[in-house]
Scaffold this active site. Structure first.
Site, PDB file in Angstrom:
ATOM      1  N   ARG A  29       0.695  -1.248   0.028  1.00 39.35           N
ATOM      2  CA  ARG A  29      -0.157  -0.024   0.006  1.00 39.35           C
ATOM      3  C   ARG A  29       0.941   1.266  -0.100  1.00 39.35           C
ATOM      4  O   ARG A  29       0.482   2.267  -1.057  1.00 39.35           O
ATOM      5  CB  ARG A  29      -1.057   0.017   1.109  1.00 39.35           C
ATOM      6  CG  ARG A  29      -2.022  -0.675   1.023  1.00 39.35           C
ATOM      7  CD  ARG A  29      -2.591  -1.338   2.327  1.00 39.35           C
ATOM      8  NE  ARG A  29      -1.787  -2.209   2.979  1.00 39.35           N
ATOM      9  CZ  ARG A  29      -1.531  -3.547   2.332  1.00 39.35           C
ATOM     10  NH1 ARG A  29      -2.595  -3.865   1.504  1.00 39.35           N
ATOM     11  NH2 ARG A  29      -0.741  -4.102   2.812  1.00 39.35           N
ATOM     12  N   THR A  30       1.726   1.370   1.005  1.00 37.03           N
ATOM     13  CA  THR A  30       2.752   2.456   1.055  1.00 37.03           C
ATOM     14  C   THR A  30       3.233   2.821  -0.184  1.00 37.03           C
ATOM     15  O   THR A  30       3.349   3.938  -0.940  1.00 37.03           O
ATOM     16  CB  THR A  30       3.358   2.716   2.292  1.00 37.03           C
ATOM     17  OG1 THR A  30       2.586   2.097   3.312  1.00 37.03           O
ATOM     18  CG2 THR A  30       4.204   4.058   2.633  1.00 37.03           C
TER      19      THR A  30
ATOM     20  N   LYS B 237      27.152  -4.074  -1.070  1.00 40.89           N
ATOM     21  CA  LYS B 237      28.576  -3.956  -1.345  1.00 40.89           C
ATOM     22  C   LYS B 237      29.187  -3.356   0.416  1.00 40.89           C
ATOM     23  O   LYS B 237      30.404  -3.235   0.460  1.00 40.89           O
ATOM     24  CB  LYS B 237      29.151  -3.137  -2.261  1.00 40.89           C
ATOM     25  CG  LYS B 237      28.694  -3.717  -3.642  1.00 40.89           C
ATOM     26  CD  LYS B 237      29.409  -2.698  -4.664  1.00 40.89           C
ATOM     27  CE  LYS B 237      28.487  -2.808  -6.154  1.00 40.89           C
ATOM     28  NZ  LYS B 237      28.819  -1.739  -7.028  1.00 40.89           N
TER      29      LYS B 237
ATOM     30  N   ARG C 157      11.238   4.040   3.723  1.00 37.10           N
ATOM     31  CA  ARG C 157      10.746   2.861   4.714  1.00 37.10           C
ATOM     32  C   ARG C 157      11.892   2.148   5.085  1.00 37.10           C
ATOM     33  O   ARG C 157      13.005   1.533   4.433  1.00 37.10           O
ATOM     34  CB  ARG C 157       9.553   2.035   3.989  1.00 37.10           C
ATOM     35  CG  ARG C 157       9.287   0.680   4.912  1.00 37.10           C
ATOM     36  CD  ARG C 157       8.428   0.083   4.482  1.00 37.10           C
ATOM     37  NE  ARG C 157       6.959   0.889   4.919  1.00 37.10           N
ATOM     38  CZ  ARG C 157       5.857   0.203   5.163  1.00 37.10           C
ATOM     39  NH1 ARG C 157       5.788  -1.067   4.711  1.00 37.10           N
ATOM     40  NH2 ARG C 157       4.898   1.097   5.335  1.00 37.10           N
TER      41      ARG C 157
ATOM     42  N   HIS D  41       4.608   6.047  11.514  1.00 34.92           N
ATOM     43  CA  HIS D  41       4.066   5.835  10.177  1.00 34.92           C
ATOM     44  C   HIS D  41       3.302   7.132   9.908  1.00 34.92           C
ATOM     45  O   HIS D  41       2.068   6.938   9.757  1.00 34.92           O
ATOM     46  CB  HIS D  41       3.521   4.610  10.230  1.00 34.92           C
ATOM     47  CG  HIS D  41       3.456   4.062   8.501  1.00 34.92           C
ATOM     48  ND1 HIS D  41       3.453   5.042   7.611  1.00 34.92           N
ATOM     49  CD2 HIS D  41       2.917   2.892   8.264  1.00 34.92           C
ATOM     50  CE1 HIS D  41       3.099   4.222   6.494  1.00 34.92           C
ATOM     51  NE2 HIS D  41       2.904   2.863   6.916  1.00 34.92           N
TER      52      HIS D  41
END
Ligand code: NCD
Length: 330
Positions: A73-74, A103, A124, A153
Site C-alpha cells: 500500500r505505502t 557492497k 521505509r 508511520h
C-alpha cells in the site's frame, strides 16, 4: 523490542503552515491547522484521482522511493500519487540486494546518493529512528517517513485522520478502540499522537499483555491530554466507539519465532458476531492492512468496514496532497 521514543529531541522541524522542503518524520511536527490545510488539498486531489484528470503539478520532479522493508500500500500509493500528478519515481525496493548497500555502503551515503538524483526521498526502514537519521544525512531534499521500524508511520496516520474527518466531520470528541500489537504497531503510535492534537479524544487499547505500550510511553502519551484506557478482553469493549482500528501482530519485530508464537495465540479477530455484539451503528472499522488474522473476510460486506474502501483510497489522495506541498507545488 525497543520502546518508542518520545523525547523532545524526536520533534523534527514543525510544519507551521509551510510544508515546502520539510522532512516529514513524525506526527509531532503537525498542528491542527497544518492538518486542515493538508485535508483541503486532499479533497482537491481526490477529484483529480477519481476523475483521472490529467495533472502536471509534479512534472519535472523525481522522487526516490527507497524501501528497505516490504510494502504494498505505502509503496503503491506513493508511486501512484506521484504519477497521477505527472511526476516521476526512482523505485528502489530491497536496496540491500539491488544497490551498493549490498557492497557495504553506509546508510548515510546511500541517502546522499539518492538525494543527488531526486527532489525528495520517501523512506521505509526496519530500524526505529531511521527516518530521522536520513533527514540528518540529507542536505538538500526532504525525507518522508514511510514507516521506520516500530516507531512511526506518519503518512498512514494522515490518511487515517482524514478518513475519520471525512466520516465524522470532526477530529475531537472521538472514542476509538485500537487493537492488536500496540507495542510494535507504528501506525498505532502515530495515530495516538495525531488524535492527541485534538480535544477530548479517548482510545481504548486492547492487546495481549506482552504487547502493551511500554509504561513510559503510556505515561508520556497520556500527558498530552488524550485519555488512554487499557483493556484486556473483548468483553470490556465499550459499545459506543466511533471507530475500531485493528492491527496485526508484527511478526517481523519479534526476536524469535518462539517469541512470536507465544503471543500469536492470544490475538483478537473481528467477526460478524463481534460487530453485531459490540459495534455501534455509525462506527467505522479500520485496518492499516495487511490483514493477517485481524478481520474475517465475511466482515467486508458490512458497510462499516472501510479498510478496503475509503481508508485505502484516502492513502492515495493524502499522499498526492502531501507531496505537492512538500515539493512546493501547491
Ligand atoms: C502498516 C505498516 O507497514 O506499518 N502497513 C501499511 O503501511 N499500511 C501496518 C502493518 O504492516 O501491519
Amino acid at each position: 523490542m525497543s520502546t518508542i521514543t518520545i523525547s523532545a529531541g524526536h520533534l523534527r522541524t514543525r510544519i507551521d503552515g509551510n510544508f515546502k522542503g520539510k522532512d516529514i518524520v513524525s506526527l509531532d511536527q503537525f498542528s491542527q491547522k497544518d492538518l486542515y490545510k493538508l485535508f483541503t488539498l486532499t479533497h482537491e486531489m481526490k477529484h483529480i484521482a477519481v476523475n483521472s484528470v490529467p495533472s502536471n503539478l509534479l512534472a519535472g520532479t523525481i522522487t526516490s522511493l527507497l524501501f528497505y522493508e516490504p510494502s504494498s500500500r505505502t509503496f503503491g500509493s506513493f508511486a501512484a500519487a506521484i504519477k497521477r500528478l505527472g511526476g516521476q519515481t526512482l523505485d528502489i525496493q530491497s536496496p540491500e540486494t539491488v544497490t551498493s548497500v549490498y557492497k557495504g555502503e553506509s546508510f548515510e551515503d546511500t541517502i546522499r546518493v539518492f538525494e543527488a538524483y531526486s527532489d525528495a526521498i520517501v523512506l521505509r526502514h526496519k530500524i526505529a529512528g531511521a527516518a530521522k537519521q536520513a533527514a540528518e544525512a540529507a542536505e538538500f531534499v526532504p525525507i518522508i517517513n514511510a514507516g521506520d521500524g516500530n516507531n512511526e508511520h506518519p503518512t498512514q496516520t494522515l490518511l487515517d485522520l482524514y478518513t475519520l474527518y471525512e466520516t465524522f466531520g470532526r477530529l475531537d470528541n472521538l472514542t476509538g478502540l485500537l487493537v492488536g500489537d500496540v507495542l510494535n504497531s507504528r501506525t498505532i503510535h502515530s495515530l495516538i499522537r495525531g488524535l492527541s492534537l485534538f480535544k477530548q479524544n479517548t482510545v481504548y487499547l486492547l492487546s495481549p499483555q506482552r504487547l502493551q505500550l511500554p509504561r513510559e510511553d503510556f505515561q508520556q502519551l497520556s500527558a498530552r491530554g488524550i485519555t488512554i484506557i487499557e483493556i484486556a478482553s473483548e468483553q470490556e469493549i465499550p459499545h459506543d466507539c466511533d471507530f475500531w482500528y485493528w492491527t496485526r501482530i508484527q511478526k517481523e519485530r519479534f526476536a524469535s519465532l518462539e517469541d512470536y508464537n507465544g503471543v500469536a495465540q492470544q490475538t483478537f479477530t473481528v467477526t460478524p458476531q463481534l460487530m453485531q455484539r459490540c459495534a455501534s451503528k455509525n462506527m467505522i472499522l479500520m485496518d492499516p492492512l495487511p490483514r493477517v488474522g485481524t478481520i474475517e473476510p465475511s466482515v467486508d460486506r458490512d458497510a462499516r468496514a472501510v479498510y478496503l474502501r475509503s481508508q485505502i483510497r484516502n492513502g492515495l489522495y493524502i499522499r498526492m496532497a502531501l507531496l505537492a506541498l512538500v515539493l512546493g507545488k501547491a
